[in-house]
Motif scaffolding. Sequence first.
Motif: not given
Length: 323
Positions: A249-250, A256-257, A268-271, A279
């Motif tokens: 994700i990074k 992201n969280s 891990l959270y992202f929109r 999540e």
Amino acid sequence: MQLLGIHHISILTGSAEKNFEFFTKVLGMRLVKKSVNQDDTSCYHLFYGDGKGNPGTEVTFFDIPGLGSTHEGTSSITSTSLRVKSTESLKYWGQRFEQYGVKHEGIEQRANRNTMAFEDFEGTKLILVADDDEEGVAAGEPWEGTDVPAEHAIVGLGPVLLTVARPERTERVLTEVLGFRHAGSYPSLLGEGYDDVEVYATGEGGAGAEVHIQKRTDLPLERLGRGGVHHVAFRIPDETEHAKWVDRIKETGMMNSGKVDRFYFKALYFREPNGILFELSSDTPGFDVDESVETLGENLSLPPFLEPKREEIEAKLRPLTLD
């Protein structure tokens, strides 16, 4: 790396007491964890699941007394599905909903499955979906501490329906980032003039591993309130795999969280681009890491990093009687 399916769904409620009454007494689900929102410890966080609190079976609620109503719209998780064994189970639930005065529809086809839509006391949009021996990600186990017969018990999460104005943006994240595959489509139950609902699946597929996407350009953005879905979490088998997903994700460049340790699972959270909160959660270590399976949900559980503040946290929480 492959996601296994849906891990949990988190929703907002304005009344933990009524919420508990509905999900345990009416729906027959088990309260598998009574905790607090780790980002706001003045707020209860309740988890309902199958008989053992297995991943892929939990609907969770943040308790926010006085919260306003949800105003429906786009960029939303519009409905949450709950799995039952068969179409015969849907017939049972239709009768039970009549008995308890629960607003519900008849049996309808969605994605070639028999389903029944209904609402809780806050207007939360829920759908029962019949497995009917379909292959795919396994369901959970019935909870025996209820009057709902085991053969008709709710045993896991089914598909979530996302409503977005620009579906191609969400679809790109699902397929190119999260590894979902397009698995078909079905006519919208909204009627003529609406696009088909597109189905995306991951892992072994089946009801517990699908995201459905409905295009709507005739609605404003959702204003989230009680009865609204806060986020959907997807399953990762263990913490080692979760670390790889954090890196993935990074690498996309999406905000992201990073890894968040929720104690019961890594998160891990992202929109995604339409603004819906996703999540990624590990199956391990699970909800029985600090309670036995037999006593899940009986006491207020706090992760170790909050345990030293238990007295302070309990002093700020409103009294909550669940029975």
